[in-house]
Enzyme design. Structure first.
Site, mmCIF file in Angstrom:
data_model
loop_
_atom_site.group_PDB
_atom_site.id
_atom_site.type_symbol
_atom_site.label_atom_id
_atom_site.label_comp_id
_atom_site.label_asym_id
_atom_site.label_seq_id
_atom_site.Cartn_x
_atom_site.Cartn_y
_atom_site.Cartn_z
ATOM 1 C CE LYS A 6 142.752 57.547 70.666
ATOM 2 N NZ LYS A 6 143.357 56.206 70.479
ATOM 3 N NE ARG A 39 142.383 49.155 68.337
ATOM 4 C CZ ARG A 39 142.716 50.186 69.113
ATOM 5 N NH1 ARG A 39 141.955 50.521 70.142
ATOM 6 N NH2 ARG A 39 143.807 50.878 68.888
ATOM 7 C CG HIS A 99 147.723 50.192 69.903
ATOM 8 N ND1 HIS A 99 148.338 51.332 70.388
ATOM 9 C CD2 HIS A 99 146.551 50.089 70.587
ATOM 10 C CE1 HIS A 99 147.572 51.874 71.331
ATOM 11 N NE2 HIS A 99 146.492 51.148 71.467
ATOM 12 N NE ARG A 128 150.251 54.489 67.682
ATOM 13 C CZ ARG A 128 150.886 53.317 67.684
ATOM 14 N NH1 ARG A 128 151.900 53.091 66.852
ATOM 15 N NH2 ARG A 128 150.505 52.357 68.498
ATOM 16 C CE1 TYR A 154 112.427 65.707 87.737
ATOM 17 C CE2 TYR A 154 114.783 65.857 87.278
ATOM 18 C CZ TYR A 154 113.471 66.215 86.979
ATOM 19 O OH TYR A 154 113.218 67.064 85.954
ATOM 20 C CB CYS A 159 118.450 67.588 87.020
ATOM 21 S SG CYS A 159 117.774 67.663 88.684
ATOM 22 C CG ASP A 181 119.243 70.788 81.625
ATOM 23 O OD1 ASP A 181 119.847 70.311 80.653
ATOM 24 O OD2 ASP A 181 118.004 70.743 81.763
HETATM 25 C C1 LIG Z 1 144.595 56.125 71.127
HETATM 26 C C2 LIG Z 1 145.793 55.512 70.560
HETATM 27 C C3 LIG Z 1 147.071 55.898 70.997
HETATM 28 C C4 LIG Z 1 147.304 56.822 72.166
HETATM 29 O O1 LIG Z 1 147.228 56.091 73.368
HETATM 30 P P1 LIG Z 1 147.534 56.784 74.782
HETATM 31 O O2 LIG Z 1 147.437 55.661 75.737
HETATM 32 O O3 LIG Z 1 146.456 57.809 74.983
HETATM 33 O O4 LIG Z 1 148.870 57.395 74.688
HETATM 34 C C5 LIG Z 1 148.164 55.381 70.324
HETATM 35 N N1 LIG Z 1 148.014 54.509 69.295
HETATM 36 C C6 LIG Z 1 146.801 54.095 68.875
HETATM 37 C C7 LIG Z 1 146.704 53.131 67.752
HETATM 38 C C8 LIG Z 1 145.642 54.569 69.493
HETATM 39 O O5 LIG Z 1 144.452 54.148 69.085
#
Ligand SMILES: *Cc1c(COP(=O)(O)O)cnc(C)c1O
Length: 401
Positions: free
Chosen positions: A42, A139, A169, A222, A268, A314, A316
């Protein structure tokens, strides 16, 4: 390294795909063979570049890819990637047709969503779904077995849908205290028991859980941050089962140098004043590149030694104090290694009071990414000079309304 036609500024990020490959191999080696790795790509692969990262992760043995939004999945398909792709976040029901056409798996957690999505699909369409369970992250996800059963029932009774997976998650996998994680795991296992039949993919582990735990793996994981060579938290750094190799490094070059006399000012606000005769170099990177003003005072590497950024950063450009006169074109490393010296992603994160995840994400697309394969620079991705949507629209009919 002949890449001169592909970017025109002396600032670039190097994406070391050899390191990425090695990290994925090590992750694969750390878990049982029958656990599938979904590479989490992502946010343009956490700023590393989605297609290049995905191809390397797949070559190293990742089974599929996971993204947050449907647009990101479409971008991968357009990049020629045929592997399984799962969208982890919410997709609007009105957008499910393109997901079905491109064989992109979506996440579901409302029964009403299914009813709406069903109306968008014709009889021959097929949409693969993963049910998201909220076991404590708070979430998205179903929270009760009633919701879960009604979603499962609806999917099973509508042949346009396929129940391909179920997942949750963890909120605290990167902390060494496992109490909350174990509680989430118990809730997830309870939810699995409520199902009439188990789908093909069952997954709960992010990088931290994949590296630290053995009881959370089910048959898929994941993995994001560890693949990029970064530790999921400072706390678990001493517990990493193998060394992670940082994939992203950031470089620039001196484009101007001068000797200031004591009392002369820089940038600046004229807040920096030379206290003696000093050599000051200018590098072409600033806060519009994600090199934020808060990084004033941060060290960078020149000739393998640390030198500080002086004066305000700055939009850039910014200035560094050199120990002596150095030629124009001298390499400056802002994140990465030079000789024995290193500036890590964690150091920059600490300076910005944040986590390493944020750093490659905020290095903006104005900074071209150079891809290193087999030790050689092979390809440049420069979002500024890429052709954009127009040329791609023609061969992607699903965008027509
Ligand atoms: C981003 C995400 C991950 C990956 O998490 P990491 O800590 O980068 O491995 C896995 N599952 C879900 C649902 C996420 O949003």
């Amino acid at each position: 390294m002949e890449t001169q036609t592909q970017f025109f500024r002396d600032t670039w990020a190097e994406i070391n795909l050899d390191h990425l490959y090695e990290n994925v191999k090590n992750i694969k080696g750390h878990i049982p063979d029958d656990v599938n790795v979904f590479a989490v790509v992502k946010a343009n692969a956490y700023g590393h570049g989605d297609v290049q990262t995905s191809l390397t992760a797949l070559a190293a043995g990742a089974h599929g890819l996971a993204v947050a939004f449907l647009d990101e999945a479409i971008s991968l398909r357009r990049g020629g990637i045929a592997a399984p792709i799962l969208v982890l976040g919410a997709t609007r029901p009105k957008d499910v047709k393109i997901a079905s056409q491109l064989d992109i798996s979506l996440t579901v957690f409302h029964k009403e969503w299914l009813v709406e999505a069903e109306k968008q699909l014709s009889k021959e369409d097929h949409l693969r779904l993963h049910i998201k369970c909220d076991t404590g992250m708070g979430r998205i996800g179903v929270r009760t077995s009633e919701e879960l059963k009604s979603i499962e029932g609806y999917i099973h009774s509508h042949p346009k849908f396929e129940l391909q997976g179920i997942f949750t998650h963890f909120a605290t996998a990167d902390e060494l205290n496992d109490d909350y994680l174990e509680e989430q795991l118990r809730r997830f296992e309870y939810m699995l028991q409520q199902l009439e039949s188990l789908p093909a993919y069952i997954h709960s582990s992010n990088s931290a859980a994949t590296l630290r735990k053995t009881n959370t793996l089910f048959n898929a994981v994941r993995v994001g941050i560890a693949m990029y060579g970064l530790t999921p938290s400072i706390e678990m750094k001493p517990e990493l089962p193998f060394p992670l190799k940082e994939v992203f490094s950031l470089h620039s070059r001196l484009i101007h140098t001068k000797e200031l006399e004591a009392g002369e000012k820089v940038s600046y606000g004229a807040t920096y004043e030379a206290s003696e005769s000093e050599w000051i170099g200018t590098i072409p990177i600033g806060y519009a590149d994600g090199w934020l003003r808060k990084l004033q005072g941060q060290d960078v590497l020149v000739d393998g030694k640390r030198v500080p950024i002086v004066g305000r950063i700055c939009m850039d450009q910014c200035m560094v104090r050199l120990p002596e006169s150095r030629p124009i074109g001298t390499r400056v490393t802002l994140i990465g290694k030079q000789v024995e010296a290193a500036i890590t992603m964690d150091e920059i994160a600490q300076k910005l009071d944040t986590i390493n995840y944020e750093i490659p994400c905020i290095i903006s697309t104005r900074v071209p990414r150079i891809y290193i394969r087999n030790g050689e620079a092979t390809e440049v991705s420069n979002k500024l000079l890429s052709t954009g949507m127009d040329s791609q629209r023609e061969n992607n009919a699903p965008f027509d309304e």
